[in-house]
Design a protein around this motif. Sequence first.
Motif, PDB file in Angstrom:
ATOM      1  N   ASN A 136       0.111  10.993  -8.650  1.00  0.00           N
ATOM      2  CA  ASN A 136       1.256  11.215  -9.522  1.00  0.00           C
ATOM      3  C   ASN A 136       1.045  10.855 -10.986  1.00  0.00           C
ATOM      4  OD1 ASN A 136       2.999  12.237  -7.497  1.00  0.00           O
ATOM      5  ND2 ASN A 136       3.215  10.166  -6.716  1.00  0.00           N
ATOM      6  N   TYR A 137      -0.002  10.111 -11.285  1.00  0.00           N
ATOM      7  CA  TYR A 137      -0.226   9.672 -12.665  1.00  0.00           C
ATOM      8  C   TYR A 137      -1.541  10.204 -13.213  1.00  0.00           C
ATOM      9  CZ  TYR A 137       3.341   6.102 -11.715  1.00  0.00           C
ATOM     10  OH  TYR A 137       4.489   5.453 -11.397  1.00  0.00           O
ATOM     11  N   HIS A 138      -1.498  10.592 -14.477  1.00  0.00           N
ATOM     12  CA  HIS A 138      -2.738  10.928 -15.173  1.00  0.00           C
ATOM     13  C   HIS A 138      -3.491   9.649 -15.517  1.00  0.00           C
ATOM     14  CE1 HIS A 138      -2.042  15.200 -15.640  1.00  0.00           C
ATOM     15  NE2 HIS A 138      -0.818  14.957 -16.073  1.00  0.00           N
ATOM     16  N   SER A 139      -2.753   8.665 -15.996  1.00  0.00           N
ATOM     17  CA  SER A 139      -3.364   7.392 -16.386  1.00  0.00           C
ATOM     18  C   SER A 139      -2.294   6.318 -16.455  1.00  0.00           C
ATOM     19  CB  SER A 139      -4.048   7.511 -17.753  1.00  0.00           C
ATOM     20  OG  SER A 139      -3.086   7.765 -18.760  1.00  0.00           O
ATOM     21  N   MET A 140      -2.760   5.075 -16.401  1.00  0.00           N
ATOM     22  CA  MET A 140      -1.855   3.953 -16.582  1.00  0.00           C
ATOM     23  C   MET A 140      -2.612   2.818 -17.262  1.00  0.00           C
ATOM     24  SD  MET A 140      -1.401   2.982 -12.508  1.00  0.00           S
ATOM     25  CE  MET A 140       0.134   2.210 -12.811  1.00  0.00           C
ATOM     26  N   GLN A 141      -1.936   2.208 -18.214  1.00  0.00           N
ATOM     27  CA  GLN A 141      -2.494   1.063 -18.924  1.00  0.00           C
ATOM     28  C   GLN A 141      -1.424  -0.020 -19.029  1.00  0.00           C
ATOM     29  OE1 GLN A 141      -3.607   3.115 -22.637  1.00  0.00           O
ATOM     30  NE2 GLN A 141      -5.652   2.270 -22.256  1.00  0.00           N
ATOM     31  N   PHE A 142      -1.891  -1.256 -18.971  1.00  0.00           N
ATOM     32  CA  PHE A 142      -0.991  -2.398 -19.140  1.00  0.00           C
ATOM     33  C   PHE A 142      -1.498  -3.183 -20.334  1.00  0.00           C
ATOM     34  CE2 PHE A 142      -0.890  -1.127 -14.718  1.00  0.00           C
ATOM     35  CZ  PHE A 142       0.449  -0.805 -14.616  1.00  0.00           C
ATOM     36  N   VAL A 143      -0.744  -3.109 -21.419  1.00  0.00           N
ATOM     37  CA  VAL A 143      -1.210  -3.598 -22.711  1.00  0.00           C
ATOM     38  C   VAL A 143      -0.350  -4.749 -23.216  1.00  0.00           C
ATOM     39  CG1 VAL A 143      -2.181  -1.327 -23.284  1.00  0.00           C
ATOM     40  CG2 VAL A 143       0.166  -1.885 -23.981  1.00  0.00           C
ATOM     41  N   ASP A 144      -0.835  -5.338 -24.301  1.00  0.00           N
ATOM     42  CA  ASP A 144      -0.106  -6.424 -24.978  1.00  0.00           C
ATOM     43  C   ASP A 144       0.252  -7.548 -24.017  1.00  0.00           C
ATOM     44  OD1 ASP A 144      -0.281  -4.825 -27.248  1.00  0.00           O
ATOM     45  OD2 ASP A 144       1.739  -4.009 -26.993  1.00  0.00           O
ATOM     46  N   ARG A 145      -0.717  -7.906 -23.171  1.00  0.00           N
ATOM     47  CA  ARG A 145      -0.470  -8.957 -22.176  1.00  0.00           C
ATOM     48  C   ARG A 145      -0.429 -10.332 -22.847  1.00  0.00           C
ATOM     49  NH1 ARG A 145      -4.070  -5.506 -18.900  1.00  0.00           N
ATOM     50  NH2 ARG A 145      -5.873  -6.821 -19.291  1.00  0.00           N
ATOM     51  N   ILE A 146       0.606 -11.059 -22.533  1.00  0.00           N
ATOM     52  CA  ILE A 146       0.757 -12.436 -23.008  1.00  0.00           C
ATOM     53  C   ILE A 146       0.871 -13.321 -21.769  1.00  0.00           C
ATOM     54  CG2 ILE A 146       2.136 -14.062 -24.337  1.00  0.00           C
ATOM     55  CD1 ILE A 146       3.230 -11.602 -25.893  1.00  0.00           C
ATOM     56  N   PHE A 147      -0.056 -14.254 -21.630  1.00  0.00           N
ATOM     57  CA  PHE A 147      -0.080 -15.165 -20.488  1.00  0.00           C
ATOM     58  C   PHE A 147       0.612 -16.472 -20.848  1.00  0.00           C
ATOM     59  CE2 PHE A 147      -3.185 -12.313 -18.953  1.00  0.00           C
ATOM     60  CZ  PHE A 147      -3.371 -12.560 -17.608  1.00  0.00           C
ATOM     61  N   TYR A 148       1.432 -16.949 -19.917  1.00  0.00           N
ATOM     62  CA  TYR A 148       2.066 -18.254 -20.046  1.00  0.00           C
ATOM     63  C   TYR A 148       1.616 -19.079 -18.853  1.00  0.00           C
ATOM     64  CZ  TYR A 148       5.065 -15.760 -23.311  1.00  0.00           C
ATOM     65  OH  TYR A 148       5.536 -15.009 -24.354  1.00  0.00           O
ATOM     66  N   GLU A 149       0.899 -20.139 -19.131  1.00  0.00           N
ATOM     67  CA  GLU A 149       0.473 -21.026 -18.054  1.00  0.00           C
ATOM     68  C   GLU A 149       1.626 -21.940 -17.684  1.00  0.00           C
ATOM     69  OE1 GLU A 149      -3.049 -23.014 -19.370  1.00  0.00           O
ATOM     70  OE2 GLU A 149      -4.253 -21.180 -19.274  1.00  0.00           O
ATOM     71  N   THR A 150       1.685 -22.288 -16.420  1.00  0.00           N
ATOM     72  CA  THR A 150       2.711 -23.210 -15.951  1.00  0.00           C
ATOM     73  C   THR A 150       2.039 -24.533 -15.581  1.00  0.00           C
ATOM     74  OG1 THR A 150       2.544 -22.586 -13.623  1.00  0.00           O
ATOM     75  CG2 THR A 150       3.976 -21.220 -15.011  1.00  0.00           C
ATOM     76  N   ARG A 179       0.845  -1.206   0.000  1.00  0.00           N
ATOM     77  CA  ARG A 179       0.000   0.000   0.000  1.00  0.00           C
ATOM     78  C   ARG A 179       0.883   1.260   0.000  1.00  0.00           C
ATOM     79  NH1 ARG A 179      -3.638  -1.039   3.585  1.00  0.00           N
ATOM     80  NH2 ARG A 179      -5.444  -0.971   2.225  1.00  0.00           N
ATOM     81  N   GLN A 180       1.883   1.275   0.853  1.00  0.00           N
ATOM     82  CA  GLN A 180       2.770   2.440   0.928  1.00  0.00           C
ATOM     83  C   GLN A 180       3.420   2.709  -0.425  1.00  0.00           C
ATOM     84  OE1 GLN A 180       5.547   2.566   4.212  1.00  0.00           O
ATOM     85  NE2 GLN A 180       7.041   3.664   2.975  1.00  0.00           N
ATOM     86  N   GLN A 181       3.869   1.663  -1.093  1.00  0.00           N
ATOM     87  CA  GLN A 181       4.550   1.812  -2.380  1.00  0.00           C
ATOM     88  C   GLN A 181       3.612   2.350  -3.461  1.00  0.00           C
ATOM     89  OE1 GLN A 181       7.707   1.426  -2.987  1.00  0.00           O
ATOM     90  NE2 GLN A 181       7.949   1.000  -5.136  1.00  0.00           N
ATOM     91  N   TYR A 182       2.360   1.933  -3.439  1.00  0.00           N
ATOM     92  CA  TYR A 182       1.436   2.241  -4.526  1.00  0.00           C
ATOM     93  C   TYR A 182       0.443   3.369  -4.228  1.00  0.00           C
ATOM     94  CZ  TYR A 182       2.983  -1.807  -7.182  1.00  0.00           C
ATOM     95  OH  TYR A 182       3.726  -2.692  -7.915  1.00  0.00           O
ATOM     96  N   SER A 183       0.343   3.817  -2.995  1.00  0.00           N
ATOM     97  CA  SER A 183      -0.729   4.749  -2.610  1.00  0.00           C
ATOM     98  C   SER A 183      -0.682   6.096  -3.320  1.00  0.00           C
ATOM     99  CB  SER A 183      -0.741   4.955  -1.100  1.00  0.00           C
ATOM    100  OG  SER A 183       0.460   5.575  -0.685  1.00  0.00           O
ATOM    101  N   SER A 184       0.475   6.519  -3.776  1.00  0.00           N
ATOM    102  CA  SER A 184       0.552   7.825  -4.421  1.00  0.00           C
ATOM    103  C   SER A 184       0.313   7.778  -5.935  1.00  0.00           C
ATOM    104  CB  SER A 184       1.910   8.470  -4.151  1.00  0.00           C
ATOM    105  OG  SER A 184       2.928   7.728  -4.785  1.00  0.00           O
ATOM    106  N   LEU A 185       0.046   6.617  -6.488  1.00  0.00           N
ATOM    107  CA  LEU A 185      -0.150   6.541  -7.935  1.00  0.00           C
ATOM    108  C   LEU A 185      -1.246   7.473  -8.444  1.00  0.00           C
ATOM    109  CD1 LEU A 185       0.279   2.748  -8.817  1.00  0.00           C
ATOM    110  CD2 LEU A 185       1.999   4.536  -8.631  1.00  0.00           C
ATOM    111  N   PRO A 186      -2.431   7.523  -7.803  1.00  0.00           N
ATOM    112  CA  PRO A 186      -3.473   8.422  -8.325  1.00  0.00           C
ATOM    113  C   PRO A 186      -3.073   9.899  -8.295  1.00  0.00           C
ATOM    114  CG  PRO A 186      -4.407   6.855  -6.771  1.00  0.00           C
ATOM    115  CD  PRO A 186      -2.916   6.716  -6.697  1.00  0.00           C
TER     116      PRO A 186
END
Length: 148
Positions: free
Chosen positions: A68-82, A59-66
Motif C-alpha cells: 500500500n505504500y510507495h515509501s515511508m520515513q520517520f524523521v525529526d526524531r527526538i529521544f527522551y530518556e526516562t 503482523r496482521q496490522q502491518y503486513s500490507s504496508l509494502p
Amino acid sequence: MMTDNIRQQNRQLVEEFFTRLESMNIDYWLELWDDSGVQEMPYSPEGFPKRLEGKSAIRQQYSSLPVNYHSMQFVDRIFYETSDPAVFIVEFKGVIDVKLTGKTYNNNYCGVFTIQNSKLVHYKEYFDPIILQTAFGTKLQENFNVNE
C-alpha cells in the motif's frame, strides 16, 4: 555503568525499529518484537484498533504496508530518556506516500517504547486520528488489514 550500557542497547533497538519499518520488510521488523508484544494506539479513530496483542496481531496490522505504500520515513526524531533504561519516549514525524489514495500521509507521533530482554514488549503510539482519516478516507481499513 551497566545501566548506561543497557540504555544504549535499548536506544539502538528503538532506532532499529524505525530503520526496519522504513524498509517495509515486516518480518525483519517483527524480529525486534517479543512474541507477546503489545502495541496501543489510544487515539485511533473508530474502526481502527486501539490495541494489538501479540506478534501475530501486529503482523496482521502491518503486513500490507509494502503493498500500500510507495515509501515511508520517520524523521525529526527526538529521544527522551526516562529514569528507566528500558523505556524511551520519542517524538517523530511520518512521511508516507500512499499508493491506493495517491495522497501523502504525514502525521506527528509520540511513541513510548518499553524493551525487556532485548525485545520490544510494549509500544504506545499517539497520533492525530483526523490526519489519518483524511489521508486514507474509506481506504483506511484496506490499508491496515483491519478486521481481517
